[in-house]
Design a protein around this motif. Structure first.
Motif, PDB file in Angstrom:
ATOM      1  N   TRP A  67      82.135  18.326   9.468  1.00  0.00           N
ATOM      2  CA  TRP A  67      83.448  18.082   8.857  1.00  0.00           C
ATOM      3  C   TRP A  67      83.848  16.620   8.992  1.00  0.00           C
ATOM      4  N   ARG A  68      83.640  16.046  10.169  1.00  0.00           N
ATOM      5  CA  ARG A  68      83.970  14.632  10.362  1.00  0.00           C
ATOM      6  C   ARG A  68      83.112  13.738   9.468  1.00  0.00           C
ATOM      7  N   THR A  95      81.146  15.392  20.902  1.00  0.00           N
ATOM      8  CA  THR A  95      81.860  16.663  21.035  1.00  0.00           C
ATOM      9  C   THR A  95      82.691  16.737  22.302  1.00  0.00           C
ATOM     10  N   LYS A 154      84.393  13.596   5.895  1.00  0.00           N
ATOM     11  CA  LYS A 154      85.637  12.850   5.706  1.00  0.00           C
ATOM     12  C   LYS A 154      85.504  11.373   6.058  1.00  0.00           C
ATOM     13  N   ALA A 155      84.372  10.965   6.582  1.00  0.00           N
ATOM     14  CA  ALA A 155      84.210   9.579   7.024  1.00  0.00           C
ATOM     15  C   ALA A 155      84.073   8.647   5.828  1.00  0.00           C
ATOM     16  N   PHE A 196      79.218  11.108  16.239  1.00  0.00           N
ATOM     17  CA  PHE A 196      80.268  12.073  16.572  1.00  0.00           C
ATOM     18  C   PHE A 196      79.975  12.657  17.947  1.00  0.00           C
ATOM     19  N   GLU A 244      76.628   7.376  11.511  1.00  0.00           N
ATOM     20  CA  GLU A 244      77.928   7.887  11.940  1.00  0.00           C
ATOM     21  C   GLU A 244      77.728   8.696  13.219  1.00  0.00           C
ATOM     22  N   GLN A 275      82.125  20.950  13.397  1.00  0.00           N
ATOM     23  CA  GLN A 275      83.089  19.857  13.481  1.00  0.00           C
ATOM     24  C   GLN A 275      82.434  18.510  13.185  1.00  0.00           C
TER      25      GLN A 275
END
Length: 370
Positions: free
Chosen positions: A359-360, A334, A363-364, A332, A330, A356
């Motif tokens: 957090w992502r 910024t 929820k992924a 991410f 995954e 952040q």
């Protein structure tokens, strides 16, 4: 014997081509020619007239539309950057860690899952203090990961400058952990290494030191661009030479073999065991015997593929990251949360962006298929 027929006298109306006049020849082919299309004289005069006023107005209209589009797009970009800068600063104030592991654990307490292997893409600045800033950013990431409970961290820097300063980086990370945890007995065990480099682990504690209360271990791997495409090319050459020499069958070369060979790069090398004295008592004679017993195990094994890849930059740019290690990762970036209004890169490693990313990741949705 062939008999030829007399053609007889020539026809009275038969004439040669030279006997026709130009007017007669033109009259003969006139029925076979297409009708000429001659445009009227008025249309020719209209097309040939220049129109400077209309051309000038048309060009000015195009410039005006182009200018209006630029104005609205610039306003949108500035408003978007200002909004993200304000949100980023608010998060930085609300979620400041104060170098306290308990506060960091509180920020991720409600997350359903955390990555077992976290990776980060960092960029070294071009100024004189670029290497020092990069080492400090790596130390911060190690401290945050250890406080959260992530046991494995890999840091990618394209040039590979960190690989030449592994002992110095180990000292900086240890000092950073001391600012978060306190004395060495409360710090997690740090294991730092790079591909084709020996493992840099802490020295055994002195006998006068107190018992170690923190039994956690964090493993840090340093990667560079030479560990990506160059490694794949070298592995391809090696397998091709082995197949030509008959040492391996071409049918045996598969993705599993390549995965196993590349995973060796991510495996934590074993450190030489430290001899620790063990006291053994005998029942037959009331004497005490000391012997050296090597510790069991060589430490945790590094997970080959990271679960989460953090890119500290304005946009997604892997910049030569090893492609084989991020097949199911995954990613991410910024960049959307950059606090730089002027757009100077936004590559600073800050705690709220680290949060952040976690957090992502929590929820992924992961859909690997069959």
């Amino acid at each position: 014997m062939a008999i030829f027929k007399d053609p007889g006298p020539p026809r009275s109306d038969a004439r040669t081509h030279a006997q026709y006049s130009p007017a007669e020849r033109e009259r003969l082919i006139q029925p076979y020619l297409p009708e000429p299309r001659i445009p009227p004289a008025r249309s020719r005069s209209r097309k040939s007239r220049p129109k400077p006023i209309r051309t000038f107005l048309k060009n000015k209209l195009y410039y005006f539309v182009y200018f209006v589009i630029h104005i609205f797009f610039s306003i949108y970009i500035r408003l978007r950057q200002s909004y993200h800068a304000v949100v980023d600063r608010v998060l930085a104030i609300c979620y400041y860690h104060h170098r306290t592991p308990e506060l960091i654990r509180k920020d991720v307490r409600e997350l359903d899952r955390l990555p077992e292997h976290l990776s980060a893409v960092l960029t070294m600045r071009k100024d004189e203090e670029g290497l020092e800033i990069l080492m400090d950013e790596v130390a911060e990431l190690v401290a945050w990961s250890s406080c959260v409970g992530i046991p494995m961290l890999s840091v990618y820097e394209k040039t590979g400058a960190l690989k030449f300063y592994i002992p110095a980086l180990h000292k900086i990370i240890t000092a950073k952990l001391a600012s978060y945890y306190g004395p060495s007995s409360h710090q997690p065990t740090l294991r730092l290494f790079a591909p084709h480099h020996p493992l840099c682990s802490p020295e055994p504690p002195s006998p006068n030191a107190g018992p170690k209360t923190n039994l956690d271990t964090i493993t840090v791997l340093l990667l560079s661009s030479s560990d990506g495409r160059e490694t794949l090319v070298d592995l391809t050459k090696t397998l091709a030479e082995m197949a030509q020499n008959g040492k391996i069958s071409p049918q045996d070369i598969s993705t599993k073999l390549i995965d196993a060979e590349l995973s060796d790069m991510m495996t934590t090398p074993t450190s030489p065991p430290h001899q620790s004295p063990e006291v053994e008592s005998s029942d037959t004679d009331e004497t005490t015997v000391e012997r050296d017993v090597p510790p069991s195990g060589g430490g945790p094994v590094m997970k080959a593929e990271p679960d989460l890849l953090l890119i500290f930059g304005p946009y997604v740019k892997l910049d030569g990251y090893p492609p084989w290690q991020i097949r199911l990762t995954e990613i991410f970036c910024t960049g959307d949360n950059s606090s730089s209004i002027m757009g100077d890169g936004g590559e600073a490693v800050e705690y709220q962006r680290f949060l952040q990313g976690l957090w992502r990741f929590a929820k992924a949705e992961f859909r690997f298929g069959r």
